[in-house]
Design an enzyme around this catalytic site. Structure first.
Site, mmCIF file in Angstrom:
data_model
loop_
_atom_site.group_PDB
_atom_site.id
_atom_site.type_symbol
_atom_site.label_atom_id
_atom_site.label_comp_id
_atom_site.label_asym_id
_atom_site.label_seq_id
_atom_site.Cartn_x
_atom_site.Cartn_y
_atom_site.Cartn_z
ATOM 1 N N TYR A 220 3.992 3.851 -6.859
ATOM 2 C CA TYR A 220 3.911 5.063 -6.539
ATOM 3 C C TYR A 220 5.042 6.108 -7.145
ATOM 4 O O TYR A 220 5.561 6.935 -6.705
ATOM 5 C CB TYR A 220 4.234 5.425 -5.118
ATOM 6 C CG TYR A 220 3.040 4.843 -4.156
ATOM 7 C CD1 TYR A 220 1.830 5.171 -4.340
ATOM 8 C CD2 TYR A 220 3.549 4.034 -3.045
ATOM 9 C CE1 TYR A 220 0.878 4.769 -3.469
ATOM 10 C CE2 TYR A 220 2.521 3.435 -2.271
ATOM 11 C CZ TYR A 220 1.235 3.636 -2.398
ATOM 12 O OH TYR A 220 0.281 3.090 -1.845
ATOM 13 N N TYR B 279 -6.209 8.044 5.208
ATOM 14 C CA TYR B 279 -5.773 7.085 4.226
ATOM 15 C C TYR B 279 -5.853 5.589 4.726
ATOM 16 O O TYR B 279 -5.594 5.321 5.903
ATOM 17 C CB TYR B 279 -4.194 7.192 3.887
ATOM 18 C CG TYR B 279 -3.739 6.336 3.024
ATOM 19 C CD1 TYR B 279 -3.708 6.351 1.559
ATOM 20 C CD2 TYR B 279 -2.976 5.197 3.423
ATOM 21 C CE1 TYR B 279 -3.471 5.442 0.900
ATOM 22 C CE2 TYR B 279 -2.610 4.036 2.486
ATOM 23 C CZ TYR B 279 -2.766 4.471 1.244
ATOM 24 O OH TYR B 279 -2.300 3.289 0.399
ATOM 25 N N ASP C 37 -8.548 1.809 12.071
ATOM 26 C CA ASP C 37 -7.561 1.513 11.224
ATOM 27 C C ASP C 37 -6.186 1.775 11.936
ATOM 28 O O ASP C 37 -5.800 2.726 11.822
ATOM 29 C CB ASP C 37 -7.634 2.071 10.018
ATOM 30 C CG ASP C 37 -6.456 1.787 9.014
ATOM 31 O OD1 ASP C 37 -5.485 0.848 9.304
ATOM 32 O OD2 ASP C 37 -6.611 2.064 7.876
ATOM 33 N N LYS D 217 1.162 -4.179 8.949
ATOM 34 C CA LYS D 217 2.668 -3.678 9.072
ATOM 35 C C LYS D 217 3.272 -4.037 10.071
ATOM 36 O O LYS D 217 3.888 -5.104 9.653
ATOM 37 C CB LYS D 217 2.274 -1.961 9.623
ATOM 38 C CG LYS D 217 1.572 -1.079 8.528
ATOM 39 C CD LYS D 217 2.296 -0.830 7.106
ATOM 40 C CE LYS D 217 1.628 0.112 6.397
ATOM 41 N NZ LYS D 217 2.445 0.129 4.848
#
Length: 435
Positions: A25, A153, A247, A276
Site C-alpha cells: 500500500y 472491502y 465477511d 484477523k
C-alpha cells in the site's frame, strides 16, 4: 535504482534489506521509510532506537489480546515441539479438528463446516467458490455473479477485488480484468431496501450470493450500519433464492462488542469468513464456515461435486494451536468488560475533535473509534505526527481510526486519543488518502 528511501539511515538490517522488500500500500519511490520494530509488549511496539509507541491498530485489528500473550505463546511453543505442520490432504491433526468443532459451537445457527486457509482474502474467495458451486451442484445454471455493496472491502486478490466498492480507487487499475459484479447500496431505509429488492428481482437468476461486512464496513471507510440491515439482507436473500455471506474478518471476535457482529441482528448467514483476530495476531489463519445446507450440496457419491480447493498450509497446526488458545481467552469472558472499557475511553477521548476543522463525524462502536474528515487525509505525514506523540496510528482514506487491543491499559488509551486530539487540532491533515 535511485529511489531515495534506499539511502535513508536505520539499523543495518533495514538499510541492507530495503532494496529487496516490496512494501504494501505505498509508492515505493516516495514513501516514508517504515519504522523499525524490534519487539512488542502488551499494547506497545518497541522500536530500534528504544522508543515505545502505543499501537492504536493492534496490527490491522489482529492482536486483540495484546502482544506476546503468555497463554497463546505457550500453546504455540508446545505445538512447535510436537508438530509445526503437516499437509491437510489425506492427513488430520488434533488442533484443526478441535478448532473446527469449537468454532461450530461458538457460531450461531448451523454454521458447522469449517474450511481453513491462511489469509482473509483467500477465505472470501473460498466462500465465493462455495456459493458458485452450491448452485452448480443443484443444477442451477447462470448463477455466476455476486451482489455486494458500496463502501465494502473484501480483500486484494483478483476475485475479492471485484466485490469491493469500485469507487474506492485502490483497485481501479484492474477494472475489466475479472467479470464485473452487482454493486448496490446497503438497504438502510425503505427506499434503498426497495431498490435492492428490485435489483434482486431483475437479476436474481444470475446472482449466487449476497456478500457484506456486518455492522461495520472496515477498510472501505469504517462505515457503520444498523443490525436491521442484516435482517433485511437475510429476508431478501431467502426471498430471491440466493445465499448470504457475512465477511466477519474485521468484525469477528469481539471487535464490535459481541463475539460476532451478526449476533447483534439475530440472523445467520449461509457462509461466514473469519481471520484477523482468530489467532490473536500471532500466525496467519482464516476460515470459511458454511451452514449444513451449503455443505450438503457438496455431499455426494459424485467426485465432481466435491469442493476442489486446498491451500498448501491449510489447517496449519501451529496457527490452529494459537487459535485454540485465543478461543480459550474469549471463552473466559474478560474481553467483554475490556471492550466496554475501551469503547468508553474512545468515545470520551475522541469526542472533543468533533468540532475541529474538516471533521464531519466521530463515531464509536465496541473497540472501534473513527474520526472522519471531509477529504482524504495525508497518511504518511499523519503517521509521523502521531508517532511523535507516542502513538502508532495509520489513517485510511478520509478517516483516522483506532482499533486497539482489548487489553490496552487506560493510560495507553489516553495516549492514543490525546495524540489524535493534538494532531487534528494542529491542522494540516488533508492529503491524498491511501490506506
Amino acid at each position: 535504482m535511485t529511489a531515495h528511501y534506499l539511502e535513508r539511515a536505520g539499523p543495518d538490517w533495514l538499510v541492507a534489506g530495503a532494496r529487496h522488500v516490496w512494501r504494501p500500500y505505498c509508492q515505493m519511490k516516495t514513501a516514508r521509510p517504515p519504522l523499525p520494530v524490534v519487539a512488542t509488549r502488551g499494547s506497545r511496539l518497541i522500536l530500534d532506537d528504544g522508543r515505545e509507541l502505543v499501537d492504536g491498530l493492534a496490527s490491522w485489528w489482529t492482536a486483540c489480546h495484546g502482544y506476546n500473550h503468555p497463554h497463546i505463546a505457550g500453546a504455540i511453543r508446545d505445538q512447535l515441539e510436537r508438530m509445526p505442520h503437516v499437509m491437510f490432504g489425506g492427513l488430520a491433526h488434533e488442533p484443526a479438528y478441535r478448532l473446527a468443532r469449537r468454532l461450530a459451537n461458538l457460531l450461531p445457527g448451523d454454521l458447522n463446516h469449517a474450511f481453513f486457509a491462511e489469509s482473509g482474502s483467500v477465505s472470501v474467495e473460498i466462500a465465493m467458490k462455495m456459493a458458485l458451486q452450491f448452485h452448480i451442484n443443484q443444477g442451477r445454471e447462470g448463477r455466476t455473479r455476486f451482489l455486494s455493496f458500496r463502501g465494502g472491502y473484501h480483500g486484494d486478490t483478483l476475485a475479492t477485488m471485484t466485490v469491493c466498492d469500485p469507487e474506492e480507487g485502490m483497485h481501479s487499475l484492474f477494472s475489466g480484468v475479472m467479470p464485473s459484479q452487482v454493486i448496490a447500496d446497503l438497504p438502510v431505509d425503505a427506499a434503498s431496501e426497495a431498490a435492492l429488492d428490485a435489483v434482486l428481482a431483475q437479476r436474481g437468476g444470475e446472482i449466487a450470493a449476497i456478500l457484506t461486512e456486518p455492522l461495520v464496513q472496515g477498510a472501505g471507510g469504517m462505515l457503520f450500519h444498523s443490525p436491521q440491515v442484516l435482517r433485511t439482507l437475510r429476508r431478501l436473500a431467502d426471498k430471491h433464492g440466493v445465499l448470504l455471506i457475512f465477511d466477519e474478518i474485521f468484525t469477528g471476535f469481539g471487535r464490535t462488542g459481541a463475539l460476532f457482529a451478526m449476533q447483534a441482528a439475530g440472523v445467520e448467514p449461509d457462509i461466514v469468513t473469519l481471520s484477523k483476530a482468530l489467532t490473536g495476531g500471532t500466525l496467519p489463519l482464516s476460515v470459511a464456515v458454511a451452514s449444513t445446507r451449503v455443505f450438503e450440496a457438496f455431499w455426494s457419491d459424485d467426485a465432481g461435486a466435491a469442493l476442489m480447493h486446498g491451500p498448501t498450509y491449510m489447517g496449519n497446526a501451529l496457527a490452529c494451536a494459537a487459535a485454540n488458545a485465543s478461543l480459550d481467552l474469549f471463552e473466559a469472558g474478560a474481553w467483554r468488560a475490556d471492550v466496554a472499557r475501551v469503547s468508553a475511553a474512545l468515545a470520551a477521548g475522541l469526542e472533543p475533535v468533533r468540532t475541529a476543522p474538516g471533521v464531519v463525524d466521530v463515531r464509536v462502536l465496541g473497540a472501534i473509534g473513527v474520526v472522519e474528515f471531509d477529504a482524504p487525509v495525508a497518511v504518511g505525514a499523519l503517521c509521523d505526527a502521531f508517532a511523535a506523540e507516542g502513538a502508532w496510528i495509520r489513517p485510511m482514506g478520509r478517516t483516522v481510526y483506532l482499533t486497539p487491543a482489548f487489553t490496552t491499559p487506560d493510560a495507553d488509551l489516553a495516549i492514543l486519543t490525546a495524540a489524535i486530539r493534538e494532531v487534528v487540532s494542529a491542522g494540516g491533515v488533508e492529503g491524498n488518502g491511501g490506506v
